[in-house]
Scaffold this active site. Sequence first.
Site, PDB file in Angstrom:
ATOM      1  N   CYS A  83       0.799  -1.232   0.000  1.00  0.00           N
ATOM      2  CA  CYS A  83       0.000   0.000   0.000  1.00  0.00           C
ATOM      3  C   CYS A  83       0.830   1.281   0.000  1.00  0.00           C
ATOM      4  CB  CYS A  83      -0.931   0.011   1.214  1.00  0.00           C
ATOM      5  SG  CYS A  83      -2.031  -1.416   1.328  1.00  0.00           S
ATOM      6  N   HIS A 144      -2.451   6.713   4.574  1.00  0.00           N
ATOM      7  CA  HIS A 144      -1.340   5.768   4.793  1.00  0.00           C
ATOM      8  C   HIS A 144      -0.004   6.266   4.265  1.00  0.00           C
ATOM      9  CE1 HIS A 144      -0.372   1.175   5.296  1.00  0.00           C
ATOM     10  NE2 HIS A 144       0.111   1.934   6.279  1.00  0.00           N
ATOM     11  N   LYS A 375      -0.406  -9.694  -3.675  1.00  0.00           N
ATOM     12  CA  LYS A 375       0.084  -8.606  -2.829  1.00  0.00           C
ATOM     13  C   LYS A 375       1.383  -9.003  -2.116  1.00  0.00           C
ATOM     14  CE  LYS A 375      -1.231  -5.793   1.184  1.00  0.00           C
ATOM     15  NZ  LYS A 375      -2.316  -5.420   2.125  1.00  0.00           N
TER      16      LYS A 375
END
Length: 589
Positions: A83, A144, A375
């Site tokens: 992310c 984030h 991911k």
Amino acid sequence: MSTLMFWIQILAIALSWTCLLLSPRGAQEVHEDKPNIVLMIVDDLGIGDLGCFGNDTMRTPNIDRLAREGVQLKHHISAASMCTPSRAAFLTGRYPIRSGMVSNRVSRVISTLGAPAGLPRNETTFAALLKRQGYSTALIGKWHEGLNCDSRHDHCHHPYNYGFDYFYGMPFTLFEPCWPDPSRDTELAIGGKVWLCIQLVAVAALTAALGKLSRLICLPWSFIFSMILFIFLLGYFWFSSYKSPLYWDCLLMREHEITEQPMKAERAGSIMVREATSFMERHREGPFLLVFSFLHVHVPLPTTTEFIGTSKHGLYGDNVQEMDFMVGKLLDAIDDFGVRNHTLVYFTSDHGGHLEARVGHAQLGGWNGIYKGGKGMGGWEGGIRVPGLVRWPGRLPAGKVVEEPTSMMDVFPTLAAVSGSTVPQDRVIDGQDLMPLLQGDVERSEHEFLFHYCGAFLHAARWHPKDSEAVWKVHYVTPVFQPPGAQGCYETQYCRCSGKLVTYHDPPLLFDLTRDPSESTPLTPDTEPSYNVVIQTVANAVKEHKKSIIPVRHQISELNQGNIWLKPCCGVFPFCLCDTEGNTSAVGA
């Protein structure tokens, strides 16, 4: 007389133009060359989760409609498979290694709001570019990219410092402690009473001390010191009882104010849609930039009761379908405000689906279709191949499909181009302007080479020769899947980037993605006549690329440790429980 009539006519024309420019319609015409921009980025969505990318078991009608009405990017690549670095590259148009938003350690994302790590302030985001062009800018949802540096209130990495005028959302990210939390309402009630108790004891202690000093009250000092000690002990034990990250990282902010600590995760998406709709309505005369950064579909998948049980794929599928519903709400708002033809809409995911997100036999992560990996895997296609959709009625052809390699970093120079801005000249911008490719003015991508990092380590690179249809992919490092025979890193939850849990390939692995998109069969000198030429050409490109990297501080390596004094608090620390949102109806209501 004729001269007077002439000047009266000139004055009348001037007044009519002034009225036109001041009217809503006139305001829109003034900004005709600067479209409104809505960017939607989903969290952890697999490219295989969408109907328009081949899934016939998941219902995503609103995203599929967006694909039919716009351009579909079939070879769209994220700059990172985690992310924080992926979003840094998205915002800046630069590989995260250039900004220092990488790590040479196990953790590759900002791990807590108590860490001083964050996107360096000298980086320029597309929001900053557009703000200088007169855009109203907002970020709704996940950030984030850091929050504090030296104190819990300095907000040095707040979105406001990167070109955004308005922020509502989660400065951190969803993770397991955020949902469900059945004790939240009880603790909020108890917390208020404990804080009131401490205030009363503090007032009593201060009154007693002043009375003692002025000889109006006859109390032993030991009693007064006991009251003060009671306050400190109660505060300490209260703080010690809240070790869970739920209380310090699972929170929502509006501008600089914490609105929920801890957050009520299942209603957050509904409030975000409301906030986004309100922003677009306030700025419907344009131009505006709205970045809608979904909390969906990251674990723990907080989902409203209206959508639980609606899919064929358990809680993850329910969450995807709720996300699609929210996309529909945003698209409807654009239509309702009459700005459809004057709004560029972009939809993507920050990286591939999380294969290892499981509870028992229940899959809680996304599906990456035919692509290998997911991911956290810096090189394999499943970690970095993401959906890309772009709609701009009247400017982009509906239903067009682009198979050429494109990158999420391309958003930065593309928005600069459509807004009349220019990209910074004092740094390397790795993205390319997509408009010529989207409009059909050119057939080939400007990306001859793309480089794929796992943290601070380069794992792979791809080459799309200008005189060939091939897309070559060279892997220098790949993760070791565990347990043996698995297609993910189930024992560690996330694959590693270096050390004993990776394989270093010499010679490197080679694939032609046009013939083998699943990266199932490596090519060899015996099976591919161009093997040596491709390997050497890509090696030379990697060498030149590395020369362009200016060493900077690795934020996520060096500054990713939590500190108590940086943890956000909506009250007087450590009494940090609050909820200013109250009851909010679900998005489906």
